[in-house]
Design an enzyme around this catalytic site. Structure first.
Site, PDB file in Angstrom:
ATOM      1  N   ASP A   1      -1.223  -4.280  -3.364  1.00 14.70           N
ATOM      2  CA  ASP A   1      -0.791  -3.664  -2.114  1.00 14.70           C
ATOM      3  C   ASP A   1       0.052  -4.618  -1.281  1.00 14.70           C
ATOM      4  OD1 ASP A   1      -3.117  -5.285  -1.658  1.00 14.70           O
ATOM      5  OD2 ASP A   1      -3.199  -4.451   0.370  1.00 14.70           O
ATOM      6  N   GLU A   2       0.799  -4.061  -0.367  1.00  6.59           N
ATOM      7  CA  GLU A   2       1.495  -4.791   0.693  1.00  6.59           C
ATOM      8  C   GLU A   2       2.179  -6.061   0.172  1.00  6.59           C
ATOM      9  OE1 GLU A   2      -1.106  -3.414   4.565  1.00  6.59           O
ATOM     10  OE2 GLU A   2      -1.719  -5.219   3.503  1.00  6.59           O
TER      11      GLU A   2
END
EC number: 3.2.1.52
Length: 771
Positions: free
Chosen positions: A337-338
């Site tokens: 993620d991210e």
């Protein structure tokens, strides 16, 4: 006043479903009391007979796993009675029998049958986990007050979970917690039939797992020079070094402990993003070569593993080799993620990799990264789980997706026939606020009370029956940027985790929030017995602001506290036990605050309800939206835009309507023809660190008939990066109208270098003002 005191009399009367006998003398007539079990069993039938549990009762178990379950029951029983029950491998009368099916005859996983009759209690599991969960239910038939002997109510329970995956997460990268607390965390999970502990072990701000091949992960990556204090927006730091890690011996200890309670520990090793701490230890793994420093700020940071550097993959394979030795479960969580693409866009090695492989862009490069690591783990007999960003650029072939950015990722993955764990932020992020009280500790934002957790349905309506089978369960996430110690973790997690446990275990058709709260009153003292610092908001006074259907606003007050009396004031003063007693909806008739609290005698329970109102001509009027808000930030009705309430900057009050990448357009019917209008305004929020931007333009239009609108004024070239609440207003000259239209244009795509770059910006709107 504690819950234990509040409900002590009810418990003594047998509200737990069992009464204490007081001593081990001659048998009395068994008292009749309701049976209260959490999570609600699949099928429960109450019987006429009851079972007397005393010093003559024996525990019977043969298989080692059954003996383990019996021993745990005995441990709890001793805390109530002061003595242990004798354990043996045979016996029928005055016995509690634990028996799992042999391996050759195993039935449905985690299923059990619990029967209490006059002379025997049987806990029969389709497997060892089933017997263990039957034992946990049996414990809930015990009281919370100590005694020498007890009556167990006659019951016939058949029970099995609705979902196979029932998870609870804990981030130890931002703040870490002692091993003894991790064990307690697992104990509480098992008590509520949650079966997967997601241990988030690596982060930008700290690497928390010992890797023997790479000692600098312990020496450098596990420590940061300081931490943020207050909210991120305050940009303040404590100047104090922080660090630590779990040794491999400690991890083995935790994993073994969890196994004895039928909890699987799912380790997470973040990649390619959230890796700054590792880069600080080994700067050659980054795109720029450093120097790097272990993160001190929260949020999404630009420096990530270099996807064009083969030594990165070798490093991660070595790390995962040691991780796999410690964690025997089928799955390894690899994050995903991210992960900003800023460094990759300028990195010669990453660009060369894109060219060599014929990849479309940096998102496809991330997909290559994830798939390469998946292939390695698959070669070792393991499977990966990743956050829903691993869908970007093409999903790894055997991956399980954790859908956290709403439900869209989970829906997309299930339609592709990938297993899915649902973790949407607006329902199961326990770092959100859980009360609208003014004295809550600082949290990241959002508002997720127990009622919202309980209302969650993990299977999206958009899926067909076949696709729904890929939803394997759900999980609550506990991110610890603002959670520094064990007591605070417990405060944020309980009782919300209990609500989620019932969502994931019990049949969907049995969900009933009021019934759940009745059972929770009995259950909470069990948490007190275990020394759990749970939040007590669930019974505090709550207020519901609504239209009075006459063009005005009223407030309904409610509390689930038995015997509680609600009082209120309308002049902004604090309520007391002697203030006006609530008997029906309170009309909002002036600018100011309505305040209310619930009392037992002179003692106030929980946070005070306090709501400020600003009266103006749009309050309580009819409003229509061209497009509904995003599901993650939807107050539930457009009425929130004209209820006289200004949202707070923490956006935890359920007042903000959020639009992700799209514009806001609303029309207010003032209900009276030719109203003179001197000011029109809209409340907006700017918080770029959370991807929330002010609108770039706002149009204000007026109409007499609701069809033909003329511009009253327009705001252009707004600085979308401003922080905080901004009331954007215009003052039209000599304007009269019945209808007011406001169009706020979204800032668009988040610019490079900003948190969430490349993603659509959020537009938050809270109130339309008309004067």
């Amino acid at each position: 006043m504690t819950i234990k005191n509040l409900f002590h009399l009810a418990i003594l009367a047998g509200a737990t479903g069992l009464a204490a006998c007081g001593d081990a003398g001659p048998a009395e007539t068994a008292p009749k009391a309701p049976v209260n079990i959490i999570p609600m069993p699949a099928r429960l039938t109450e019987q006429a007979d009851s079972f007397r549990l005393d010093k003559q009762t024996v525990l019977v178990a043969v298989a080692e796993a059954d003996k383990q379950a019996a021993a745990l029951f005995n441990e709890y029983f001793k805390s109530l009675s002061g003595y242990e029950l004798k354990m043996q491998d045979s016996g029928a009368r005055n016995a509690i029998i634990f028996k799992s099916m042999p391996a050759s005859e195993k039935g449905l996983p985690e299923t059990y049958h619990l029967k209490v009759s006059a002379d025997q209690v049987t806990v029969s599991g389709d497997d060892a986990a089933g017997t263990f969960y039957g034992m946990q239910t049996l414990i809930q038939l015990l009281p919370v007050q100590k005694a020498q002997a007890f009556w167990l109510p006659g019951v016939d329970i058949f029970d099995q979970p609705r979902f196979a995956y029932r998870g609870l997460h804990l981030d130890v990268g931002r703040h870490m917690f002692p091993v003894e607390f991790i064990k307690k965390y697992i104990d509480l999970m098992a008590m509520h039939k949650l079966n997967t502990f997601h241990w988030h072990l690596t982060e930008d701000q700290g690497w928390r797992i010992e890797i023997k091949k790479y000692p600098k992960l312990q020496e450098v990556a596990s420590r940061r020079k300081e931490s943020m204090v207050g909210h991120y927006n305050d940009q303040q730091f404590d100047g104090k070094p922080y660090g630590g890690f779990y040794t491999q011996e400690q991890i083995r200890e935790v994993v073994k402990y969890a196994e004895s309670r039928h909890v699987t520990v799912l380790p997470e090793i973040e990649m390619p993003g959230h890796s700054l701490a590792a880069l600080a230890a080994y700067p050659e793994l980054g795109c720029t070569g450093g120097p790097y420093e272990v993160g001190t700020k929260w949020g999404v940071l630009d420096d990530v593993y270099c996807a064009g550097n083969d030594s990165v993959y070798m490093f991660l394979q070595d790390v995962l080799d040691e991780v796999m030795m410690l964690f025997p479960g089928k799955y390894i969580h690899i994050g995903g993620d991210e992960s900003p693409k800023v460094r990759w866009e300028k990195c010669p090695k990453c660009q060369q990799r894109i060219k060599e492989l014929g990849l479309k862009d940096e998102h496809a490069l991330q997909s290559y990264f994830i798939q390469r690591m998946e292939k390695y783990l698959n070669s070792k007999g393991r499977q990966i789980i990743g956050w829903d960003e691993i869908l970007e650029g093409g999903l790894a072939p055997n991956a399980t997706v954790m859908s956290w950015r709403g439900t869209e990722g989970g829906i997309a993955a299930a339609k592709q026939h990938h297993d899915v764990i649902m973790t949407p932020g607006n329902y199961v992020y326990f770092d959100h606020y859980q009360s609208q009280g003014k004295n809550e500790p600082v949290a990241i934002g959002g508002f997720t009370p127990v009622s919202e957790v309980y209302a969650y349905e993990p299977v999206p309506q958009e899926l067909s029956k076949e696709e729904s089978q890929y939803i394997k369960g759900a999980q609550a996430n506990v991110w610890t940027e603002y959670i520094k110690n064990s007591e605070h973790v417990e405060y944020m997690v309980y009782p919300r985790a209990i609500a989620l446990a019932e969502v994931l275990w019990s049949p969907a058709e049995k969900k009933n929030y009021d019934n759940f709260l009745d059972r929770l009153k009995t259950h909470l003292p069990r948490l007190e017995m275990k020394g759990v610092n749970y939040a007590k908001h669930v019974f505090e006074v709550r207020g519901q602001v609504e239209s009075d259907q006459k063009g005005g606003v009223q407030v309904k007050l409610d509390s689930k506290l038995d015997g509680g009396v609600i009082t209120y004031t309308t002049d902004s003063t604090a309520p007391t036990a002697q203030s006006t007693r609530y008997s029906g909806p309170v009309a909002v008739q002036q600018t100011g605050a309505i305040r209310a609290a619930v009392f037992q005698g002179d003692k106030q329970y929980g946070n005070e309800f306090q709501q400020a109102f600003t009266l103006h001509k749009a309050v309580g009027k009819n409003v229509t939206l061209a497009k509904p808000p995003h599901q993650s930030y939807n107050p539930g009705s457009a009425f929130a835009l004209v209820n006289g309430i200004a949202g707070v900057k923490e956006f935890n009050d359920n007042q903000w309507s959020g639009f992700n990448g799209s514009n806001f357009e609303a029309v207010v019917d003032l209900g009276i023809d030719s109203v003179e209008i001197t000011e029109i305004a809209i409340g907006t929020l700017g918080n770029p660190d959370q991807w929330i931007y002010l609108p770039k333009e706002v149009d204000f239009l007026l109409s007499a008939d609701g069809k033909n609108f003329k511009s009253a004024d327009k705001l252009k070239e707004i600085d979308v990066k401003q922080k905080g609440i901004r009331k954007l207003s215009v003052r039209p000259e000599k304007a009269k109208a019945r209808y007011v239209k406001i169009i706020a244009r979204n800032a668009g795509t988040i610019p490079k270098g900003a948190a969430g770059e490349g993603n659509p910006a959020w537009l938050f709107v809270d109130e339309i003002y008309v004067k």
